[in-house]
Design an enzyme around this catalytic site. Structure first.
Site, PDB file in Angstrom:
ATOM      1  N   ASP A   1       0.814  -1.224   0.000  1.00 23.36           N
ATOM      2  CA  ASP A   1       0.000   0.000   0.000  1.00 23.36           C
ATOM      3  C   ASP A   1       0.847   1.274   0.000  1.00 23.36           C
ATOM      4  O   ASP A   1       0.657   2.163   0.828  1.00 23.36           O
ATOM      5  CB  ASP A   1      -0.948   0.018   1.214  1.00 23.36           C
ATOM      6  CG  ASP A   1      -1.635  -1.304   1.460  1.00 23.36           C
ATOM      7  OD1 ASP A   1      -1.942  -1.998   0.469  1.00 23.36           O
ATOM      8  OD2 ASP A   1      -1.874  -1.660   2.627  1.00 23.36           O
TER       9      ASP A   1
ATOM     10  N   GLU B   1     -11.426  -2.115  -3.562  1.00 21.39           N
ATOM     11  CA  GLU B   1     -10.758  -1.430  -2.453  1.00 21.39           C
ATOM     12  C   GLU B   1      -9.679  -0.504  -2.985  1.00 21.39           C
ATOM     13  O   GLU B   1      -9.492  -0.363  -4.196  1.00 21.39           O
ATOM     14  CB  GLU B   1     -10.157  -2.445  -1.474  1.00 21.39           C
ATOM     15  CG  GLU B   1      -9.066  -3.332  -2.062  1.00 21.39           C
ATOM     16  CD  GLU B   1      -8.546  -4.366  -1.065  1.00 21.39           C
ATOM     17  OE1 GLU B   1      -9.215  -4.616  -0.037  1.00 21.39           O
ATOM     18  OE2 GLU B   1      -7.467  -4.942  -1.330  1.00 21.39           O
TER      19      GLU B   1
END
Length: 345
Positions: free
Chosen positions: A35, A217
Protein backbone atom coordinates in the site's frame (compact mmCIF):
# COMPACT_ATOMS: atom_id res chain seq x y z
CA UNK A 1 52.69 12.45 -12.44
CA UNK A 2 51.37 9.56 -14.47
CA UNK A 3 50.21 7.85 -11.27
CA UNK A 4 48.39 10.97 -10.08
CA UNK A 5 46.73 11.36 -13.48
CA UNK A 6 45.60 7.73 -13.49
CA UNK A 7 44.22 8.04 -9.95
CA UNK A 8 42.36 11.26 -10.84
CA UNK A 9 40.79 9.67 -13.90
CA UNK A 10 39.74 6.64 -11.85
CA UNK A 11 38.04 8.88 -9.27
CA UNK A 12 36.23 10.77 -12.02
CA UNK A 13 35.07 7.54 -13.63
CA UNK A 14 33.78 6.20 -10.32
CA UNK A 15 32.00 9.47 -9.55
CA UNK A 16 30.45 9.67 -13.02
CA UNK A 17 29.35 6.06 -12.73
CA UNK A 18 27.73 6.73 -9.36
CA UNK A 19 26.01 9.78 -10.81
CA UNK A 20 24.73 7.76 -13.74
CA UNK A 21 23.39 5.14 -11.36
CA UNK A 22 21.33 7.72 -9.51
CA UNK A 23 19.57 8.61 -12.76
CA UNK A 24 18.16 5.11 -13.23
CA UNK A 25 16.57 2.47 -11.04
CA UNK A 26 14.98 -0.96 -11.05
CA UNK A 27 11.92 -2.24 -9.23
CA UNK A 28 11.17 -3.09 -6.49
CA UNK A 29 12.04 0.01 -4.46
CA UNK A 30 12.09 -1.93 -1.16
CA UNK A 31 12.07 -5.65 -0.36
CA UNK A 32 8.66 -5.26 1.30
CA UNK A 33 6.04 -2.54 1.67
CA UNK A 34 2.35 -2.88 0.85
CA UNK A 35 0.00 0.00 0.00
CA UNK A 36 2.69 2.57 -0.91
CA UNK A 37 1.79 6.27 -0.91
CA UNK A 38 3.76 9.49 -1.40
CA UNK A 39 3.19 13.23 -1.04
CA UNK A 40 5.44 15.81 -2.74
CA UNK A 41 6.14 18.98 -0.75
CA UNK A 42 8.88 21.64 -0.91
CA UNK A 43 11.19 19.54 -3.05
CA UNK A 44 10.81 16.29 -1.11
CA UNK A 45 8.74 13.15 -1.43
CA UNK A 46 7.20 11.95 1.81
CA UNK A 47 6.59 8.22 1.50
CA UNK A 48 4.78 5.66 3.62
CA UNK A 49 3.42 2.10 3.45
CA UNK A 50 1.58 -0.36 5.67
CA UNK A 51 3.55 -1.53 8.71
CA UNK A 52 0.60 -2.89 10.74
CA UNK A 53 1.63 -1.54 14.17
CA UNK A 54 2.86 2.05 13.63
CA UNK A 55 3.04 4.97 11.22
CA UNK A 56 6.42 5.69 9.62
CA UNK A 57 7.29 8.51 7.24
CA UNK A 58 10.24 8.55 4.81
CA UNK A 59 11.70 11.71 3.27
CA UNK A 60 13.64 11.80 -0.01
CA UNK A 61 14.22 13.91 -3.10
CA UNK A 62 14.08 10.78 -5.27
CA UNK A 63 11.63 7.96 -4.61
CA UNK A 64 13.96 5.55 -6.38
CA UNK A 65 16.31 6.01 -3.40
CA UNK A 66 13.68 5.33 -0.75
CA UNK A 67 15.79 2.51 0.72
CA UNK A 68 18.38 5.09 1.81
CA UNK A 69 15.93 7.82 2.81
CA UNK A 70 15.59 9.46 6.20
CA UNK A 71 12.68 7.98 8.13
CA UNK A 72 10.81 8.62 11.36
CA UNK A 73 8.15 6.82 13.35
CA UNK A 74 5.61 9.58 13.79
CA UNK A 75 2.98 7.64 15.77
CA UNK A 76 2.58 4.39 17.67
CA UNK A 77 -0.99 3.61 18.76
CA UNK A 78 -1.87 3.31 22.45
CA UNK A 79 -2.72 -0.18 23.63
CA UNK A 80 -6.28 -1.23 24.34
CA UNK A 81 -8.12 1.07 21.93
CA UNK A 82 -10.31 0.48 18.89
CA UNK A 83 -7.37 1.63 16.75
CA UNK A 84 -4.44 -0.22 18.34
CA UNK A 85 -4.07 -2.99 15.78
CA UNK A 86 -3.91 -3.77 12.04
CA UNK A 87 -2.97 -0.29 10.89
CA UNK A 88 -3.41 -0.34 7.12
CA UNK A 89 -2.81 1.89 4.09
CA UNK A 90 -1.74 5.23 5.65
CA UNK A 91 -1.84 8.34 3.47
CA UNK A 92 -0.28 11.73 4.24
CA UNK A 93 -1.97 14.86 2.85
CA UNK A 94 -1.62 18.64 3.21
CA UNK A 95 -4.79 20.74 3.57
CA UNK A 96 -4.73 24.46 4.39
CA UNK A 97 -1.11 24.30 5.47
CA UNK A 98 -1.55 21.40 7.89
CA UNK A 99 -0.51 17.77 7.59
CA UNK A 100 -2.99 14.93 7.99
CA UNK A 101 -2.46 11.19 7.97
CA UNK A 102 -5.44 8.90 7.32
CA UNK A 103 -5.30 5.20 8.14
CA UNK A 104 -7.49 2.20 8.86
CA UNK A 105 -7.17 0.40 12.19
CA UNK A 106 -9.03 -1.89 14.59
CA UNK A 107 -8.75 -3.53 18.01
CA UNK A 108 -7.49 -6.83 16.65
CA UNK A 109 -10.88 -7.81 15.24
CA UNK A 110 -11.12 -7.02 11.52
CA UNK A 111 -14.89 -6.54 11.86
CA UNK A 112 -14.11 -3.32 13.74
CA UNK A 113 -11.90 -1.70 11.09
CA UNK A 114 -12.59 2.03 10.72
CA UNK A 115 -10.80 5.11 9.35
CA UNK A 116 -8.88 7.47 11.66
CA UNK A 117 -6.89 10.70 11.23
CA UNK A 118 -4.01 12.57 12.89
CA UNK A 119 -3.14 16.25 12.42
CA UNK A 120 0.20 18.08 12.52
CA UNK A 121 0.25 21.88 12.28
CA UNK A 122 3.98 22.04 11.57
CA UNK A 123 5.28 22.90 8.11
CA UNK A 124 7.71 20.00 8.47
CA UNK A 125 5.93 16.69 9.21
CA UNK A 126 9.13 15.42 10.88
CA UNK A 127 8.66 18.20 13.45
CA UNK A 128 5.73 19.29 15.61
CA UNK A 129 3.14 17.06 17.25
CA UNK A 130 0.81 14.57 15.63
CA UNK A 131 -2.56 15.02 17.34
CA UNK A 132 -5.12 12.21 17.20
CA UNK A 133 -8.30 13.82 15.80
CA UNK A 134 -10.47 10.70 15.98
CA UNK A 135 -12.50 8.43 13.76
CA UNK A 136 -13.61 9.55 10.31
CA UNK A 137 -17.00 7.94 9.73
CA UNK A 138 -19.95 8.45 7.43
CA UNK A 139 -23.60 7.64 7.98
CA UNK A 140 -24.07 4.72 8.41
CA UNK A 141 -20.89 3.99 10.36
CA UNK A 142 -19.79 0.65 8.91
CA UNK A 143 -16.56 -1.25 8.29
CA UNK A 144 -14.15 1.02 6.37
CA UNK A 145 -10.56 0.87 5.05
CA UNK A 146 -8.33 2.52 2.43
CA UNK A 147 -9.53 6.10 2.79
CA UNK A 148 -8.30 8.58 0.19
CA UNK A 149 -9.04 12.29 0.67
CA UNK A 150 -8.94 14.92 -2.08
CA UNK A 151 -10.07 18.47 -2.75
CA UNK A 152 -12.41 19.26 -5.65
CA UNK A 153 -13.63 22.78 -6.41
CA UNK A 154 -12.63 23.92 -2.93
CA UNK A 155 -14.40 21.09 -1.10
CA UNK A 156 -12.99 17.97 0.53
CA UNK A 157 -14.18 14.46 -0.28
CA UNK A 158 -13.25 11.03 1.00
CA UNK A 159 -13.44 7.78 -0.96
CA UNK A 160 -12.94 4.42 0.71
CA UNK A 161 -13.71 0.70 0.71
CA UNK A 162 -16.51 -0.51 2.93
CA UNK A 163 -19.17 -3.09 3.67
CA UNK A 164 -22.84 -2.53 2.94
CA UNK A 165 -23.89 -4.05 6.25
CA UNK A 166 -22.26 -5.30 9.45
CA UNK A 167 -20.84 -8.46 7.88
CA UNK A 168 -18.48 -9.04 4.98
CA UNK A 169 -20.66 -9.78 1.97
CA UNK A 170 -18.42 -7.76 -0.34
CA UNK A 171 -16.27 -4.64 -0.38
CA UNK A 172 -17.62 -1.59 -2.23
CA UNK A 173 -16.30 1.89 -3.02
CA UNK A 174 -18.08 4.76 -1.28
CA UNK A 175 -17.75 8.55 -1.41
CA UNK A 176 -18.82 11.34 0.95
CA UNK A 177 -18.23 15.07 1.37
CA UNK A 178 -16.22 16.37 4.32
CA UNK A 179 -16.90 19.39 6.51
CA UNK A 180 -13.23 19.53 7.48
CA UNK A 181 -10.27 17.13 7.22
CA UNK A 182 -11.52 15.02 10.14
CA UNK A 183 -15.32 15.15 9.72
CA UNK A 184 -17.63 13.66 7.09
CA UNK A 185 -20.89 15.61 6.89
CA UNK A 186 -22.94 13.68 4.31
CA UNK A 187 -24.28 10.18 3.97
CA UNK A 188 -22.01 7.78 2.17
CA UNK A 189 -22.78 7.14 -1.51
CA UNK A 190 -22.07 3.84 -3.28
CA UNK A 191 -20.22 4.40 -6.57
CA UNK A 192 -18.75 0.95 -7.31
CA UNK A 193 -19.23 -2.66 -6.34
CA UNK A 194 -17.75 -5.89 -7.75
CA UNK A 195 -19.70 -6.82 -10.87
CA UNK A 196 -17.23 -8.26 -13.38
CA UNK A 197 -15.51 -11.65 -13.27
CA UNK A 198 -12.05 -10.08 -12.95
CA UNK A 199 -13.22 -8.28 -9.78
CA UNK A 200 -14.27 -11.45 -8.01
CA UNK A 201 -12.81 -14.53 -9.67
CA UNK A 202 -10.27 -15.45 -7.00
CA UNK A 203 -7.84 -18.31 -7.41
CA UNK A 204 -10.06 -21.04 -8.76
CA UNK A 205 -8.09 -23.84 -7.09
CA UNK A 206 -7.94 -22.13 -3.68
CA UNK A 207 -9.98 -24.08 -1.14
CA UNK A 208 -9.35 -21.63 1.72
CA UNK A 209 -10.51 -18.47 -0.07
CA UNK A 210 -13.44 -19.28 -2.36
CA UNK A 211 -13.42 -18.11 -6.00
CA UNK A 212 -15.97 -15.33 -5.52
CA UNK A 213 -14.07 -12.83 -3.40
CA UNK A 214 -16.09 -9.71 -4.32
CA UNK A 215 -13.58 -6.94 -3.57
CA UNK A 216 -13.32 -3.28 -4.61
CA UNK A 217 -10.76 -1.43 -2.45
CA UNK A 218 -7.83 1.01 -2.44
CA UNK A 219 -9.57 3.83 -4.37
CA UNK A 220 -7.30 6.64 -5.59
CA UNK A 221 -8.34 10.02 -6.99
CA UNK A 222 -6.65 10.97 -10.28
CA UNK A 223 -7.14 14.19 -12.25
CA UNK A 224 -5.75 15.07 -15.68
CA UNK A 225 -6.65 18.03 -17.89
CA UNK A 226 -9.84 18.62 -15.93
CA UNK A 227 -11.00 15.00 -16.18
CA UNK A 228 -11.54 13.06 -12.94
CA UNK A 229 -10.94 9.36 -12.40
CA UNK A 230 -10.84 6.90 -9.55
CA UNK A 231 -8.47 3.98 -9.90
CA UNK A 232 -9.29 1.13 -7.53
CA UNK A 233 -8.02 -2.33 -6.65
CA UNK A 234 -10.18 -5.33 -7.47
CA UNK A 235 -10.24 -8.98 -6.44
CA UNK A 236 -8.59 -10.42 -3.32
CA UNK A 237 -5.10 -9.18 -2.48
CA UNK A 238 -4.23 -12.80 -1.62
CA UNK A 239 -4.79 -13.85 -5.24
CA UNK A 240 -2.56 -13.40 -8.28
CA UNK A 241 -5.54 -11.74 -9.99
CA UNK A 242 -5.42 -8.60 -7.85
CA UNK A 243 -5.59 -5.75 -10.39
CA UNK A 244 -6.68 -2.16 -11.00
CA UNK A 245 -10.03 -0.96 -12.34
CA UNK A 246 -11.19 2.47 -13.50
CA UNK A 247 -14.09 4.81 -12.71
CA UNK A 248 -14.56 7.98 -14.76
CA UNK A 249 -16.54 10.98 -13.54
CA UNK A 250 -18.97 12.00 -16.30
CA UNK A 251 -21.47 14.23 -14.48
CA UNK A 252 -21.76 17.37 -12.39
CA UNK A 253 -22.09 15.99 -8.86
CA UNK A 254 -19.45 13.69 -7.34
CA UNK A 255 -22.12 12.34 -4.97
CA UNK A 256 -24.34 11.21 -7.82
CA UNK A 257 -23.78 7.47 -8.41
CA UNK A 258 -24.95 7.76 -12.03
CA UNK A 259 -22.15 10.27 -12.70
CA UNK A 260 -19.53 7.52 -12.43
CA UNK A 261 -18.76 5.35 -15.46
CA UNK A 262 -17.16 2.01 -14.67
CA UNK A 263 -14.86 0.37 -17.24
CA UNK A 264 -15.46 -3.31 -17.94
CA UNK A 265 -11.80 -4.38 -18.12
CA UNK A 266 -8.88 -3.93 -15.72
CA UNK A 267 -6.37 -1.23 -16.68
CA UNK A 268 -3.42 -2.84 -14.83
CA UNK A 269 -3.01 -6.53 -14.09
CA UNK A 270 -0.45 -9.29 -13.55
CA UNK A 271 2.23 -9.99 -16.14
CA UNK A 272 3.45 -13.57 -16.07
CA UNK A 273 5.96 -12.69 -18.80
CA UNK A 274 7.51 -10.01 -16.52
CA UNK A 275 7.08 -12.06 -13.31
CA UNK A 276 4.85 -9.46 -11.67
CA UNK A 277 1.82 -10.79 -9.83
CA UNK A 278 -1.10 -9.19 -7.98
CA UNK A 279 -0.21 -5.56 -8.82
CA UNK A 280 -2.48 -3.19 -6.95
CA UNK A 281 -3.23 -0.81 -4.09
CA UNK A 282 -1.58 2.07 -5.90
CA UNK A 283 -1.17 5.81 -5.59
CA UNK A 284 -0.08 8.44 -8.11
CA UNK A 285 2.53 11.18 -8.08
CA UNK A 286 4.10 13.70 -10.43
CA UNK A 287 7.78 14.05 -11.28
CA UNK A 288 9.65 16.87 -9.48
CA UNK A 289 9.34 19.11 -12.56
CA UNK A 290 5.60 18.38 -12.87
CA UNK A 291 5.82 17.07 -16.45
CA UNK A 292 5.35 13.34 -15.81
CA UNK A 293 2.72 11.20 -14.11
CA UNK A 294 3.79 8.09 -12.22
CA UNK A 295 2.11 5.17 -10.54
CA UNK A 296 3.35 3.79 -7.23
CA UNK A 297 2.02 0.30 -6.46
CA UNK A 298 2.82 -2.98 -4.73
CA UNK A 299 3.16 -6.39 -6.35
CA UNK A 300 4.59 -9.86 -5.84
CA UNK A 301 7.53 -11.40 -7.70
CA UNK A 302 6.16 -14.94 -7.73
CA UNK A 303 2.77 -16.58 -8.16
CA UNK A 304 1.07 -17.53 -4.92
CA UNK A 305 3.03 -15.06 -2.76
CA UNK A 306 -0.27 -13.88 -1.33
CA UNK A 307 -1.21 -10.89 0.79
CA UNK A 308 1.68 -10.70 3.24
CA UNK A 309 5.21 -9.39 3.59
CA UNK A 310 6.36 -10.35 0.11
CA UNK A 311 4.44 -7.47 -1.46
CA UNK A 312 6.98 -4.84 -2.53
CA UNK A 313 6.61 -1.21 -3.68
CA UNK A 314 7.30 -0.40 -7.34
CA UNK A 315 6.85 2.58 -9.62
CA UNK A 316 6.73 3.40 -13.32
CA UNK A 317 5.72 6.27 -15.56
CA UNK A 318 2.21 6.31 -17.01
CA UNK A 319 0.83 7.84 -20.20
CA UNK A 320 -2.55 9.16 -21.33
CA UNK A 321 -4.75 7.79 -24.09
CA UNK A 322 -6.23 9.99 -26.82
CA UNK A 323 -9.65 9.79 -25.12
CA UNK A 324 -8.12 11.27 -21.94
CA UNK A 325 -8.09 8.05 -19.90
CA UNK A 326 -4.96 6.90 -18.07
CA UNK A 327 -2.73 4.31 -19.75
CA UNK A 328 -0.85 2.47 -17.01
CA UNK A 329 0.80 0.05 -19.39
CA UNK A 330 2.12 -3.31 -18.17
CA UNK A 331 3.96 -3.78 -14.86
CA UNK A 332 7.63 -3.88 -15.78
CA UNK A 333 10.02 -6.68 -14.84
CA UNK A 334 12.65 -6.39 -12.14
CA UNK A 335 15.31 -6.48 -14.85
CA UNK A 336 13.94 -3.37 -16.57
CA UNK A 337 16.14 -0.30 -16.08
CA UNK A 338 14.00 2.84 -15.79
CA UNK A 339 14.90 6.53 -15.78
CA UNK A 340 14.08 8.31 -12.54
CA UNK A 341 11.21 10.86 -12.61
CA UNK A 342 12.11 14.03 -14.52
CA UNK A 343 13.83 16.53 -12.23
CA UNK A 344 13.70 20.30 -12.06
CA UNK A 345 16.32 21.88 -14.30
Amino acid sequence: MKGIYTFTMLVLLICSGALAQTKTFQNPLLPSGADPFSTYHNGYYYYTNTLQNKLVLWKTKNLANIADAESKTIWTPPEGTMYSKEIWAPEFHIFDGKWYVYFAADDGDNNNHRMYVLENKSEDPFQGNWEFKGKVAANPDRWAIDGNVFKHEGELFMIWSGWEGDTNGQQNIYIAKMENPWTINTNRVLISEPTYVWEKQGDLDDEINPPHVNVNEGPQYLEHDGEIFIVYSANGCWTDYYSLGLLEFTGDDLLDPSAWKKYDEPIFKKSEENSVYAPGHNSFFKSPDGTEDWILYHANSNPGDGCGGKRSPRMQKIEWNEDGTPNLGVPVSEETVLKIPSENK
